[in-house]
Design an enzyme around this catalytic site. Structure first.
Site, PDB file in Angstrom:
ATOM      1  N   GLY A  24      23.418 -65.726  77.581  1.00  0.00           N
ATOM      2  CA  GLY A  24      22.459 -64.592  77.437  1.00  0.00           C
ATOM      3  C   GLY A  24      22.555 -63.644  78.647  1.00  0.00           C
ATOM      4  N   ALA A  25      22.241 -62.386  78.582  1.00  0.00           N
ATOM      5  CA  ALA A  25      22.284 -61.390  79.593  1.00  0.00           C
ATOM      6  C   ALA A  25      21.034 -60.417  79.493  1.00  0.00           C
ATOM      7  CB  ALA A  25      23.580 -60.655  79.533  1.00  0.00           C
ATOM      8  N   ASP A  47       8.382 -66.410  87.366  1.00  0.00           N
ATOM      9  CA  ASP A  47       9.419 -66.916  86.291  1.00  0.00           C
ATOM     10  C   ASP A  47      10.407 -68.091  86.719  1.00  0.00           C
ATOM     11  OD1 ASP A  47       8.113 -65.915  83.851  1.00  0.00           O
ATOM     12  OD2 ASP A  47       9.499 -64.141  83.789  1.00  0.00           O
ATOM     13  N   SER A  83       0.204 -65.975  72.571  1.00  0.00           N
ATOM     14  CA  SER A  83       0.062 -66.358  74.209  1.00  0.00           C
ATOM     15  C   SER A  83      -0.567 -67.621  74.555  1.00  0.00           C
ATOM     16  CB  SER A  83       0.081 -65.266  75.130  1.00  0.00           C
ATOM     17  OG  SER A  83      -0.256 -65.573  76.351  1.00  0.00           O
ATOM     18  N   LYS A 114       7.880 -56.106  81.549  1.00  0.00           N
ATOM     19  CA  LYS A 114       7.982 -56.452  83.248  1.00  0.00           C
ATOM     20  C   LYS A 114       8.669 -55.399  83.905  1.00  0.00           C
ATOM     21  CE  LYS A 114       8.224 -61.257  81.494  1.00  0.00           C
ATOM     22  NZ  LYS A 114       8.942 -62.572  81.558  1.00  0.00           N
ATOM     23  N   SER A 147      -1.376 -68.516  77.489  1.00  0.00           N
ATOM     24  CA  SER A 147      -1.596 -68.126  78.873  1.00  0.00           C
ATOM     25  C   SER A 147      -3.055 -68.167  79.122  1.00  0.00           C
ATOM     26  CB  SER A 147      -1.132 -66.838  79.385  1.00  0.00           C
ATOM     27  OG  SER A 147       0.164 -66.817  79.287  1.00  0.00           O
TER      28      SER A 147
HETATM   29  N1  LIG Z   1       9.802 -70.158  78.596  1.00  0.00           N
HETATM   30  C1  LIG Z   1       9.153 -68.921  79.217  1.00  0.00           C
HETATM   31  O1  LIG Z   1       8.381 -68.923  79.793  1.00  0.00           O
HETATM   32  C2  LIG Z   1       9.984 -67.902  78.802  1.00  0.00           C
HETATM   33  C3  LIG Z   1       9.994 -66.636  79.850  1.00  0.00           C
HETATM   34  C4  LIG Z   1      10.627 -65.575  79.372  1.00  0.00           C
HETATM   35  C5  LIG Z   1      11.432 -65.550  78.372  1.00  0.00           C
HETATM   36  N2  LIG Z   1      11.361 -66.384  77.412  1.00  0.00           N
HETATM   37  C6  LIG Z   1      12.387 -66.498  76.423  1.00  0.00           C
HETATM   38  O2  LIG Z   1      13.803 -66.162  76.592  1.00  0.00           O
HETATM   39  C7  LIG Z   1      14.514 -65.436  75.722  1.00  0.00           C
HETATM   40  C8  LIG Z   1      15.014 -64.385  76.078  1.00  0.00           C
HETATM   41  O3  LIG Z   1      14.341 -63.303  76.512  1.00  0.00           O
HETATM   42  P1  LIG Z   1      14.582 -61.967  77.292  1.00  0.00           P
HETATM   43  O4  LIG Z   1      13.517 -61.253  77.642  1.00  0.00           O
HETATM   44  O5  LIG Z   1      15.473 -62.034  78.332  1.00  0.00           O
HETATM   45  O6  LIG Z   1      15.400 -61.082  76.064  1.00  0.00           O
HETATM   46  P2  LIG Z   1      16.130 -59.651  75.955  1.00  0.00           P
HETATM   47  O7  LIG Z   1      16.407 -58.997  77.342  1.00  0.00           O
HETATM   48  O8  LIG Z   1      15.899 -59.180  74.701  1.00  0.00           O
HETATM   49  O9  LIG Z   1      17.721 -60.532  75.648  1.00  0.00           O
HETATM   50  C9  LIG Z   1      18.265 -61.131  74.711  1.00  0.00           C
HETATM   51  C10 LIG Z   1      19.460 -61.731  74.953  1.00  0.00           C
HETATM   52  O10 LIG Z   1      19.773 -62.552  73.732  1.00  0.00           O
HETATM   53  C11 LIG Z   1      21.061 -62.365  73.222  1.00  0.00           C
HETATM   54  N3  LIG Z   1      21.041 -62.366  71.626  1.00  0.00           N
HETATM   55  C12 LIG Z   1      20.049 -62.445  70.717  1.00  0.00           C
HETATM   56  N4  LIG Z   1      20.170 -62.732  69.769  1.00  0.00           N
HETATM   57  C13 LIG Z   1      21.305 -63.459  69.711  1.00  0.00           C
HETATM   58  C14 LIG Z   1      22.006 -64.241  68.768  1.00  0.00           C
HETATM   59  N5  LIG Z   1      21.879 -64.309  67.628  1.00  0.00           N
HETATM   60  N6  LIG Z   1      22.982 -65.068  69.407  1.00  0.00           N
HETATM   61  C15 LIG Z   1      23.497 -64.727  70.586  1.00  0.00           C
HETATM   62  N7  LIG Z   1      22.884 -63.990  71.436  1.00  0.00           N
HETATM   63  C16 LIG Z   1      21.750 -63.344  71.105  1.00  0.00           C
HETATM   64  C17 LIG Z   1      21.317 -60.769  73.617  1.00  0.00           C
HETATM   65  O11 LIG Z   1      22.650 -60.345  73.393  1.00  0.00           O
HETATM   66  P3  LIG Z   1      23.267 -59.205  73.368  1.00  0.00           P
HETATM   67  O12 LIG Z   1      23.260 -58.311  74.687  1.00  0.00           O
HETATM   68  O13 LIG Z   1      24.708 -59.292  72.564  1.00  0.00           O
HETATM   69  O14 LIG Z   1      22.090 -58.178  72.384  1.00  0.00           O
HETATM   70  C18 LIG Z   1      20.624 -60.657  75.000  1.00  0.00           C
HETATM   71  O15 LIG Z   1      21.691 -61.154  75.780  1.00  0.00           O
HETATM   72  C19 LIG Z   1      13.536 -65.334  74.541  1.00  0.00           C
HETATM   73  O16 LIG Z   1      13.703 -66.120  73.474  1.00  0.00           O
HETATM   74  C20 LIG Z   1      12.293 -65.568  75.179  1.00  0.00           C
HETATM   75  O17 LIG Z   1      11.116 -65.722  74.115  1.00  0.00           O
HETATM   76  C21 LIG Z   1      10.884 -67.689  77.765  1.00  0.00           C
END
Ligand SMILES: NC(=O)c1ccc[n+]([C@@H]2O[C@H](COP(=O)([O-])OP(=O)(O)OC[C@H]3O[C@@H](n4cnc5c(N)ncnc54)[C@H](OP(=O)(O)O)[C@@H]3O)[C@@H](O)[C@H]2O)c1
Length: 262
Positions: free
Chosen positions: A120-121, A99, A14, A63, A16
């Protein structure tokens, strides 16, 4: 001295601490921000008080737990049902979610956005959905599988999985799936993505690097942004809460961008 930390698992990567401490140092505040690896979220509240913290950031996978253990939740965190920032008020923990404001700040220069596709969901998609609906954007979500889309059935929006998705025209396409985080994969079939990008203006990936998704968007002439500025801007919003108005937002922002890019 006031103490702050980030709770998460993993947390060693991180940035942060770097961005928050840079502000505390620059403005001579006797504040320190550390990292705390937290495997078991059920300890979060006890640990927060044991460490004598004035505030904290909360990242994956805590979270939703953070939301549940606050004494009071303020702002969009209530609708998102996830908290990424704690502030101590007396003997209480106040929870916020920075966020979505961080995301919106990071694309403040994008104009005339009305129709948005979220790919994504997961938890971050939920935060974006709440934020976009509050901005009156017309949004739809496509996800690899059906199951997680059920978490969005209380929103009045179009939800598709890969099998029934029919692309339309979007101003902004956002990848909030984890596809591309640890590999070069795209979040949806390449041919479909090319169809989507043909009629879009902007593409954003919340992953902190230029992913294959962003490279393809750039090749097709879209304006793009990766997730690094979302991280910085959610940090700016959190730092404003930690420092309680002592420092101007523009000063925090300038310092954090400098520190992030060092
Ligand atoms: N920039 C920032 O400050 C920030 C802040 C928060 C999060 N993020 C990033 O946001 C992303 C999502 O985080 P999250 O916490 O929302 O994750 P999460 O709750 O684990 O959800 C992951 C999502 O990605 C989908 N997925 C995973 N692998 C995939 C693939 N190969 N092809 C297509 N879809 C795929 C999953 O689909 P299924 O339902 O089909 O499994 C699900 O919808 C991460 O990469 C994280 O690092 C960035």
């Amino acid at each position: 001295m006031k103490l702050f930390t980030i709770f998460g698992d993993p947390v060693s990567h991180s940035k942060s601490p770097i961005i928050h401490n840079s502000v505390f140092l620059k403005f001579n505040l006797n504040y320190r921000y550390n990292r705390t690896l937290l495997k078991d979220g059920s300890n979060l509240r006890d640990l927060y008080f044991e460490l004598g913290l004035s505030g904290a950031s909360i990242t994956v996978p805590h979270k939703e737990t953070a939301f549940k253990i606050c004494d009071e939740v303020r702002g969009t965190a209530k609708e998102i049902q996830a908290v990424n920032c704690f502030v101590t008020e007396g003997d209480k923990i106040i929870g916020y979610n920075t966020d979505i404001d961080g995301f919106l700040d990071s694309i403040a220069d994008f104009t005339n956005i009305s129709k948005v596709l979220i790919i994504g969901a997961g938890g971050t998609a939920r935060a974006l959905t709440v934020g976009f609906l509050n901005k009156n954007f017309d949004i739809e979500i496509v996800n690899r599988s059906r199951e997680r889309l059920l978490n969005f059935s209380n929103f009045n929006i179009k939800l598709s999985d890969w099998n029934n998705f029919e692309p339309s025209n979007y101003d902004l396409v956002v990848n909030v799936s984890s596809a591309g985080l640890k590999d070069e994969s795209l979040p949806i079939d390449k041919k479909i993505l090319i169809d989507i990008f043909k009629n879009s203006k902007y593409a954003v990936d919340v992953i902190y690097k230029k992913t294959t998704f962003l490279k393809l968007a750039e090749e097709m002439g879209l304006k793009t942004r990766d997730g690094s500025m979302m991280l910085v801007y959610q940090g700016v919003r959190a730092n404003l809460l930690f420092t309680d108005g002592k420092i101007a937002r523009e000063d925090i922002q300038k310092e954090m961008i400098l520190a992030y890019n060092l």
